[in-house]
Scaffold this motif. Structure first.
Motif, PDB file in Angstrom:
ATOM      1  N   TYR A  10      40.859  43.446  40.981  1.00 54.20           N
ATOM      2  CA  TYR A  10      40.409  44.982  40.259  1.00 54.20           C
ATOM      3  C   TYR A  10      39.856  45.191  39.724  1.00 54.20           C
ATOM      4  N   VAL A  11      38.722  44.304  39.469  1.00 53.28           N
ATOM      5  CA  VAL A  11      37.575  44.728  38.944  1.00 53.28           C
ATOM      6  C   VAL A  11      36.737  45.084  40.049  1.00 53.28           C
ATOM      7  N   GLY A  12      36.825  45.182  41.372  1.00 57.87           N
ATOM      8  CA  GLY A  12      35.573  45.833  42.505  1.00 57.87           C
ATOM      9  C   GLY A  12      36.146  46.452  43.133  1.00 57.87           C
ATOM     10  N   VAL A  29      33.713  45.141  49.718  1.00 54.96           N
ATOM     11  CA  VAL A  29      33.779  43.976  51.317  1.00 54.96           C
ATOM     12  C   VAL A  29      34.539  43.178  49.996  1.00 54.96           C
ATOM     13  N   ASP A  30      35.928  42.326  51.447  1.00 53.70           N
ATOM     14  CA  ASP A  30      36.646  41.919  50.937  1.00 53.70           C
ATOM     15  C   ASP A  30      36.795  40.659  51.737  1.00 53.70           C
ATOM     16  N   ILE A  31      36.441  39.390  52.004  1.00 57.45           N
ATOM     17  CA  ILE A  31      37.383  38.899  52.871  1.00 57.45           C
ATOM     18  C   ILE A  31      38.944  38.415  52.908  1.00 57.45           C
ATOM     19  N   ASP A  34      44.073  41.546  55.232  1.00 55.72           N
ATOM     20  CA  ASP A  34      45.156  42.483  55.230  1.00 55.72           C
ATOM     21  C   ASP A  34      45.490  43.529  54.051  1.00 55.72           C
ATOM     22  N   LYS A  35      44.604  42.748  52.452  1.00 57.11           N
ATOM     23  CA  LYS A  35      43.573  43.845  51.696  1.00 57.11           C
ATOM     24  C   LYS A  35      42.284  45.121  52.181  1.00 57.11           C
ATOM     25  N   ILE A  36      41.673  44.557  53.074  1.00 54.67           N
ATOM     26  CA  ILE A  36      40.992  45.650  53.487  1.00 54.67           C
ATOM     27  C   ILE A  36      41.654  46.784  54.698  1.00 54.67           C
ATOM     28  N   GLY A  85      36.817  36.473  42.134  1.00 50.35           N
ATOM     29  CA  GLY A  85      37.072  35.890  40.483  1.00 50.35           C
ATOM     30  C   GLY A  85      36.480  34.751  40.314  1.00 50.35           C
ATOM     31  N   THR A  86      36.989  34.090  39.529  1.00 46.91           N
ATOM     32  CA  THR A  86      36.626  33.280  38.906  1.00 46.91           C
ATOM     33  C   THR A  86      37.544  32.342  37.984  1.00 46.91           C
ATOM     34  N   PRO A  87      38.200  32.120  38.693  1.00 46.14           N
ATOM     35  CA  PRO A  87      39.413  31.099  37.499  1.00 46.14           C
ATOM     36  C   PRO A  87      39.400  29.414  37.974  1.00 46.14           C
ATOM     37  N   SER A 120      31.078  39.864  38.091  1.00 43.64           N
ATOM     38  CA  SER A 120      32.041  39.431  37.655  1.00 43.64           C
ATOM     39  C   SER A 120      31.913  37.644  36.411  1.00 43.64           C
ATOM     40  N   THR A 121      33.103  37.365  36.120  1.00 41.15           N
ATOM     41  CA  THR A 121      32.863  37.021  34.745  1.00 41.15           C
ATOM     42  C   THR A 121      32.433  35.526  34.830  1.00 41.15           C
ATOM     43  N   VAL A 122      30.553  34.927  34.246  1.00 42.60           N
ATOM     44  CA  VAL A 122      30.648  33.557  34.617  1.00 42.60           C
ATOM     45  C   VAL A 122      29.744  33.073  33.359  1.00 42.60           C
ATOM     46  N   ARG A 152      40.248  47.355  31.076  1.00 46.43           N
ATOM     47  CA  ARG A 152      41.217  46.277  30.558  1.00 46.43           C
ATOM     48  C   ARG A 152      42.136  47.131  32.297  1.00 46.43           C
ATOM     49  N   GLU A 153      43.233  45.956  32.705  1.00 46.53           N
ATOM     50  CA  GLU A 153      43.706  46.487  33.393  1.00 46.53           C
ATOM     51  C   GLU A 153      44.869  47.810  32.876  1.00 46.53           C
ATOM     52  N   GLY A 154      45.451  48.300  33.990  1.00 48.41           N
ATOM     53  CA  GLY A 154      46.426  49.465  32.519  1.00 48.41           C
ATOM     54  C   GLY A 154      45.786  50.682  32.537  1.00 48.41           C
ATOM     55  N   PRO A 260      43.368  33.923  28.690  1.00 48.06           N
ATOM     56  CA  PRO A 260      43.513  32.905  28.803  1.00 48.06           C
ATOM     57  C   PRO A 260      41.917  31.660  29.660  1.00 48.06           C
ATOM     58  N   LYS A 261      41.874  32.576  30.698  1.00 43.56           N
ATOM     59  CA  LYS A 261      40.347  31.836  31.019  1.00 43.56           C
ATOM     60  C   LYS A 261      39.199  32.108  30.628  1.00 43.56           C
ATOM     61  N   ASP A 262      39.347  32.873  29.913  1.00 43.50           N
ATOM     62  CA  ASP A 262      37.781  33.099  29.423  1.00 43.50           C
ATOM     63  C   ASP A 262      37.449  32.454  28.655  1.00 43.50           C
TER      64      ASP A 262
HETATM   65  N1  NAD Z   1      41.148  41.616  35.684  1.00 43.43           N
HETATM   66  C1  NAD Z   1      40.167  42.276  34.462  1.00 43.43           C
HETATM   67  O1  NAD Z   1      40.953  43.052  34.138  1.00 43.43           O
HETATM   68  C2  NAD Z   1      38.668  41.882  34.596  1.00 43.43           C
HETATM   69  C3  NAD Z   1      38.009  42.846  33.720  1.00 43.43           C
HETATM   70  C4  NAD Z   1      36.701  41.986  33.329  1.00 43.43           C
HETATM   71  C5  NAD Z   1      36.701  40.903  33.863  1.00 43.43           C
HETATM   72  N2  NAD Z   1      36.512  40.707  35.172  1.00 43.43           N
HETATM   73  C6  NAD Z   1      36.245  39.265  36.060  1.00 43.43           C
HETATM   74  O2  NAD Z   1      36.085  40.050  37.158  1.00 43.43           O
HETATM   75  C7  NAD Z   1      36.055  39.449  38.040  1.00 43.43           C
HETATM   76  C8  NAD Z   1      36.791  39.704  39.549  1.00 43.43           C
HETATM   77  O3  NAD Z   1      38.501  39.483  38.580  1.00 43.43           O
HETATM   78  P1  NAD Z   1      39.103  40.129  39.177  1.00 43.43           P
HETATM   79  O4  NAD Z   1      40.515  40.546  38.267  1.00 43.43           O
HETATM   80  O5  NAD Z   1      39.068  41.733  40.065  1.00 43.43           O
HETATM   81  O6  NAD Z   1      39.481  39.280  40.516  1.00 43.43           O
HETATM   82  P2  NAD Z   1      40.832  39.808  41.893  1.00 43.43           P
HETATM   83  O7  NAD Z   1      41.057  37.761  42.280  1.00 43.43           O
HETATM   84  O8  NAD Z   1      41.424  40.401  42.064  1.00 43.43           O
HETATM   85  O9  NAD Z   1      39.779  39.688  43.146  1.00 43.43           O
HETATM   86  C9  NAD Z   1      38.658  39.214  43.787  1.00 43.43           C
HETATM   87  C10 NAD Z   1      38.676  39.832  45.250  1.00 43.43           C
HETATM   88  O10 NAD Z   1      37.407  39.166  45.732  1.00 43.43           O
HETATM   89  C11 NAD Z   1      37.939  38.435  47.447  1.00 43.43           C
HETATM   90  N3  NAD Z   1      37.249  37.449  47.927  1.00 43.43           N
HETATM   91  C12 NAD Z   1      36.863  36.261  47.205  1.00 43.43           C
HETATM   92  N4  NAD Z   1      35.614  35.602  47.792  1.00 43.43           N
HETATM   93  C13 NAD Z   1      35.291  36.099  48.712  1.00 43.43           C
HETATM   94  C14 NAD Z   1      34.091  36.601  49.563  1.00 43.43           C
HETATM   95  N5  NAD Z   1      32.987  35.194  49.802  1.00 43.43           N
HETATM   96  N6  NAD Z   1      33.462  37.848  49.643  1.00 43.43           N
HETATM   97  C15 NAD Z   1      34.523  38.830  50.017  1.00 43.43           C
HETATM   98  N7  NAD Z   1      35.469  38.821  48.643  1.00 43.43           N
HETATM   99  C16 NAD Z   1      35.781  37.230  48.514  1.00 43.43           C
HETATM  100  C17 NAD Z   1      39.465  37.834  46.963  1.00 43.43           C
HETATM  101  O11 NAD Z   1      39.813  38.051  47.923  1.00 43.43           O
HETATM  102  C18 NAD Z   1      40.071  39.055  46.101  1.00 43.43           C
HETATM  103  O12 NAD Z   1      40.562  40.537  46.671  1.00 43.43           O
HETATM  104  C19 NAD Z   1      36.647  37.816  37.594  1.00 43.43           C
HETATM  105  O13 NAD Z   1      35.343  36.638  36.709  1.00 43.43           O
HETATM  106  C20 NAD Z   1      37.254  38.101  36.728  1.00 43.43           C
HETATM  107  O14 NAD Z   1      37.004  37.166  35.195  1.00 43.43           O
HETATM  108  C21 NAD Z   1      38.083  41.610  35.013  1.00 43.43           C
END
Ligand code: NAD
Length: 439
Positions: A10-12, A29-31, A34-36, A85-87, A120-122, A152-154, A260-262
């Motif tokens: 979502y963020v990337g 870039v993504d690992i 399928d997504k790529i 992601g930082t779940p 990422s949120t860390v 914000r999503e949406g 929730p996670k943050d």
């Molecule tokens: N979703 C939101 O609304 C939002 C808003 C602000 C901040 N954030 C923060 O942004 C970060 C990302 O959130 P998101 O919702 O986009 O996560 P997401 O799960 O949608 O996407 C994360 C992506 O990272 C990829 N990935 C994982 N390891 C990798 C690697 N080694 N190399 C390349 N790709 C890799 C995954 O395959 C996945 O596609 C989190 O820390 C989140 O807290 C999210």
């Protein structure tokens, strides 16, 4: 500038696309192969209003590319944005394994000065850890910058393009200047801080917003007991410019991929620094209770027995305009109703597939449309604030249901409007002993 965004979620994907839109040359870039592959074929893996057109147009002009290999593009890049992601870990701490893995890979492949941006949120201190991991394998110059994301999503595209602020946490002036250049085409105040302050600004912002929602939900509890109307109370509070009207909407509570996670992670982080963040623990507890109170209210309506009762749930996404169901209150209440023996049907405009995966093994009938969902229901529950629900033909809903009872977990309606259709309308914080909403 040449920018590489690592993590195309979502963020990337939104950040990469918007950075391409303002003129940068971006590789996402993504690992996830399928997504790529899907992105390369022009398929957008998430639902986000406006994103598909922007991705396609930037791909067409060659400013946006996708790959699974960071090493292949690293030496052509000026800036690497980490957006993985930082779940939550089971203990509530942020799970940083994906951030560390990217840092490791950067260290092994870096050949020239590059600004490494953590989006990422860390937790506070992660910037320093990323620096140390890179330095293990690379002795040249680089900077680690914290640039938290507030979209914000949406409304992610709009939020990225017109943010309230861009926070740039930099340890050196060179890195700050690079980032100011990256965001030159973006409106909104640019705030340069230390890395640690930037990291904390993100958590503190989310925790504050979550606190506002939990606060108004507690006020809603008082409203129900005292006969006040939460919508009037929230409006009255929000008119105070020191408070503001936003995030004062009572409902079944916050969910989603971030709050929730943050909030949990900040609570844990405070503990690590030897501080007991009492307010935040209460904010989390209030939010968890809010869903349970709502389910209890519905159960009370059926005198404690849900077995065989037909409950139609409108909405599965954690909020409207997204397909994201992470920590969705709607999904949680579907599970609670089903576990209590209810015969559950559910409908969502975009999140059904994701919800089906999350609710595997839970007996739910996924409806084709909202009218199919409510057909024959003993109770209709509104669980997500999709704007389309407001526009439904509620007279038709009243004709289709077995019993005309609506439990609105998102306070979408004026109670009078629902009463006009002969519906008993029960919402949050507006149905007190002395309230006039009971039909
Ligand atoms: N979703 C939101 O609304 C939002 C808003 C602000 C901040 N954030 C923060 O942004 C970060 C990302 O959130 P998101 O919702 O986009 O996560 P997401 O799960 O949608 O996407 C994360 C992506 O990272 C990829 N990935 C994982 N390891 C990798 C690697 N080694 N190399 C390349 N790709 C890799 C995954 O395959 C996945 O596609 C989190 O820390 C989140 O807290 C999210």
């Amino acid at each position: 500038m040449n920018i590489t965004v690592v993590g195309t979620g979502y963020v990337g994907l939104v950040s990469g696309t918007c950075l391409a839109e303002i003129g940068h040359s971006v590789t996402c870039v993504d690992i996830d192969e399928d997504k790529i592959k899907r992105l390369e074929k022009g398929e957008i893996p998430i639902f986000e209003p406006g994103l598909d057109a922007l991705v396609l147009s930037n791909v067409r002009v060659g400013r946006l590319k996708f790959t699974t290999s960071l090493p292949d593009v690293i030496d052509k890049t000026d800036v690497i944005v980490i957006a993985v992601g930082t779940p939550s870990r089971p203990d509530g701490h942020a799970d940083l394994q994906y951030v560390y893995a990217v840092a490791e890979q950067i260290g092994q492949n870096l050949k020239k000065y590059t600004a490494i941006v953590n989006k990422s949120t860390v937790p506070v201190g992660t910037g320093k850890e990323v620096e140390d991991i890179i330095r293990k394998n690379y002795s040249g110059e680089f900077s680690v910058v914290s640039c938290p994301e507030f979209l914000r999503e949406g409304s992610a595209v709009e939020d990225f393009m017109k943010p309230d602020r861009v926070v740039i946490g930099a340890r050196d002036d060179r890195a700050a200047q690079v980032l100011l250049e990256v965001f030159k085409g973006i409106r909104g105040e640019k705030l340069v801080t230390t890395v640690e302050s930037a990291e904390l600004i993100k958590y503190a912002s989310n925790a504050f917003l979550a606190t506002k929602i939990s606060f108004i939900n507690e006020i809603a509890q008082i409203c129900e007991r005292a006969g006040a109307d939460i919508e009037e109370v929230a409006y009255g509070i929000g008119l105070d410019s020191r408070i503001g009207p936003r995030f004062l909407k009572a409902g079944i509570g916050w969910g989603g991929s971030c709050f929730p996670k943050d909030v949990e992670a900040l609570d844990q982080m405070a503990g690590m620094y030897g501080y007991d963040f009492k307010l935040l623990s209460a904010v989390i507890e209030v939010n968890n209770d809010q869903r349970k109170h709502f389910v209890a209210k519905v159960m009370e309506h059926f005198e404690g027995k849900l077995t065989g009762k037909k409950i139609a749930i409108l909405g599965l996404a954690f909020k409207g305009n997204t397909d994201d169901i992470r920590e969705s209150a709607a999904v949680d209440i579907v599970r609670m109703f089903a576990e209590n023996g209810a015969d559950v049907s559910a409908f969502d405009y975009e999140a059904t597939k994701n919800a089906q995966r999350a609710l595997e093994g839970v007996a739910v009938r996924y409806a084709e449309d909202p009218y199919d969902c409510v057909n024959g229901a003993d109770v209709v529950v509104i669980a997500t604030e999709w704007p389309q629900f407001i526009e439904l033909d509620w007279a038709k809903v009243a004709r289709l249901v077995a019993n005309p009872v609506i439990f609105d977990g998102r306070n979408l309606f004026q109670p009078e409007r629902m009463r006009e259709h002969g519906l008993t309308y029960i919402s949050i914080g507006r149905n007190g002993e002395f309230g006039d909403q009971k039909s």
